[in-house]
Design a protein around this motif. Structure first.
Motif, PDB file in Angstrom:
ATOM      1  N   ALA A 160       0.836  -1.204   0.000  1.00 49.22           N
ATOM      2  CA  ALA A 160       0.000   0.000   0.000  1.00 49.22           C
ATOM      3  C   ALA A 160       0.868   1.251   0.000  1.00 49.22           C
ATOM      4  O   ALA A 160       0.607   2.208  -0.750  1.00 49.22           O
ATOM      5  N   VAL A 161       1.900   1.257   0.820  1.00 50.63           N
ATOM      6  CA  VAL A 161       2.792   2.426   0.874  1.00 50.63           C
ATOM      7  C   VAL A 161       3.492   2.626  -0.465  1.00 50.63           C
ATOM      8  O   VAL A 161       3.573   3.743  -0.989  1.00 50.63           O
ATOM      9  N   LEU A 162       4.012   1.541  -1.040  1.00 56.80           N
ATOM     10  CA  LEU A 162       4.701   1.635  -2.328  1.00 56.80           C
ATOM     11  C   LEU A 162       3.790   2.219  -3.403  1.00 56.80           C
ATOM     12  O   LEU A 162       4.207   3.071  -4.201  1.00 56.80           O
ATOM     13  N   GLU A 163       2.553   1.752  -3.432  1.00 61.72           N
ATOM     14  CA  GLU A 163       1.615   2.202  -4.467  1.00 61.72           C
ATOM     15  C   GLU A 163       1.194   3.649  -4.233  1.00 61.72           C
ATOM     16  O   GLU A 163       1.195   4.470  -5.157  1.00 61.72           O
ATOM     17  N   LEU A 164       0.827   3.978  -3.013  1.00 57.35           N
ATOM     18  CA  LEU A 164       0.340   5.328  -2.717  1.00 57.35           C
ATOM     19  C   LEU A 164       1.440   6.377  -2.864  1.00 57.35           C
ATOM     20  O   LEU A 164       1.181   7.497  -3.296  1.00 57.35           O
ATOM     21  N   ALA A 165       2.668   6.011  -2.509  1.00 60.32           N
ATOM     22  CA  ALA A 165       3.789   6.959  -2.586  1.00 60.32           C
ATOM     23  C   ALA A 165       4.416   6.989  -3.964  1.00 60.32           C
ATOM     24  O   ALA A 165       5.133   7.930  -4.303  1.00 60.32           O
ATOM     25  N   ASP A 166       4.187   5.948  -4.755  1.00 60.23           N
ATOM     26  CA  ASP A 166       4.858   5.756  -6.043  1.00 60.23           C
ATOM     27  C   ASP A 166       6.373   5.886  -5.860  1.00 60.23           C
ATOM     28  O   ASP A 166       7.045   6.720  -6.477  1.00 60.23           O
ATOM     29  N   CYS A 167       6.901   5.038  -4.971  1.00 61.93           N
ATOM     30  CA  CYS A 167       8.334   5.029  -4.702  1.00 61.93           C
ATOM     31  C   CYS A 167       8.877   3.635  -4.985  1.00 61.93           C
ATOM     32  O   CYS A 167       8.141   2.730  -5.372  1.00 61.93           O
ATOM     33  N   ASP A 168      10.166   3.460  -4.785  1.00 60.43           N
ATOM     34  CA  ASP A 168      10.820   2.183  -5.045  1.00 60.43           C
ATOM     35  C   ASP A 168      10.995   1.397  -3.750  1.00 60.43           C
ATOM     36  O   ASP A 168      10.750   1.908  -2.652  1.00 60.43           O
TER      37      ASP A 168
END
Length: 278
Positions: A160-168
């Motif tokens: 969820a964090v990866l998707e919402l933040a659009d980070c690696d």
């Protein structure tokens, strides 16, 4: 900075920094440092660090950004980081998916509650960091020993964090193994659930077995066999990715550390041979 998928790195420690400058080991593709260990210093320390960054690809792995903290982000620190990265041509920065401050630094990496609200909150802070730094960052799945207020699984929260933040993602294989033992989940299923396209690089490290069902993530020992096996599975599932060896104390000789780096190369090469044979 774009690292080749086969790149093998080592966490740089002052114990052997001078030896690295003198010997210039060709079989180490990149080094990783905590910027907090170099930012406060000028003079000889900065000259030594510049000599290192001029000779070796260098990435930074932060310790104190405290992404999950209720405290405001330290914008002055972020601006210092940005200048530091520019001065030393560091284009890859990672941080822990945790927090370490609450009205002051706590000197430990504490778990963020696995909730939708926390995932949204942390993702917003990561987006703000990326905006200030003007570059994507990678977040590391961390080891944890309690999960207060848990509503999501660790995997659901991380994704969820990866998707919402659009980070690696900085994929720490040892942390997955440690958590799988301590919290009783399937490490292979966890690996399979991660997004391959977001993996920027990986970590392997040693841990301490305090009890049959309690492992402590220490970075103070050689990498254990189950972690090597899990690294091979990570390569099988996601493809080979740049991988770095962490060793923070009980630090052996550079030659001994290089034997573990060779092990990473061997596992990566074996997986590539298997992939090409299919």
């Amino acid at each position: 900075m774009v690292l080749s998928a086969q790149a093998v790195g080592l966490g740089l420690r002052r114990d052997f920094a001078e030896q690295v400058l003198q010997q210039r080991p060709a079989d180490i593709d990149f080094f990783e440092v905590a910027p907090e260990n170099w930012l406060p210093y000028g003079g000889a320390y900065q000259k030594k660090f510049r000599a290192l960054t001029e000779q070796f690809p260098m990435i930074c792995h932060g310790l104190s950004l405290s992404l999950g903290s209720p405290d405001p982000l330290d914008l002055n620190f972020l601006r210092q980081l940005k200048q530091f990265f520019t001065e030393h041509q560091i284009r890859l920065y990672s941080e822990h998916l945790s927090y370490c401050s609450l009205d002051g630094h706590l000197y430990d990496l504490l778990p963020i509650p696995f909730t939708e609200e926390a995932a949204t909150y942390v993702a917003g802070r990561i987006r703000q960091v990326q905006e200030v730094l003007e570059q994507r960052i990678a977040i590391e799945n961390v080891s944890y020993y309690a999960a207060p207020g848990q509503q999501l699984s660790e995997l659901e929260f991380t994704n969820a964090v990866l998707e919402l933040a659009d980070c690696d993602l900085l994929l720490d294989v040892n942390n997955i193994y440690v958590n799988s033992v301590n919290h009783g989940y399937d490490a292979l299923q966890f690996l399979q659930g991660l997004p391959s396209q977001r993996i920027r690089y990986g970590h392997v490290a040693g841990h301490y077995q305090q009890h049959e069902h309690l492992l402590i993530d220490t970075h103070g020992a050689a990498v254990a066999d189950p972690v090597w096996e899990l690294l091979a599975e990570a390569y099988r599932i996601h493809g080979v990715f740049p991988t770095l060896l962490e060793r923070d104390f009980n630090i052996p000789s550079l030659d001994e550390l290089q034997l573990e780096l060779q092990k990473i190369r061997q596992i990566a090469a074996a997986q590539q041979r298997l992939a090409h044979a299919v």
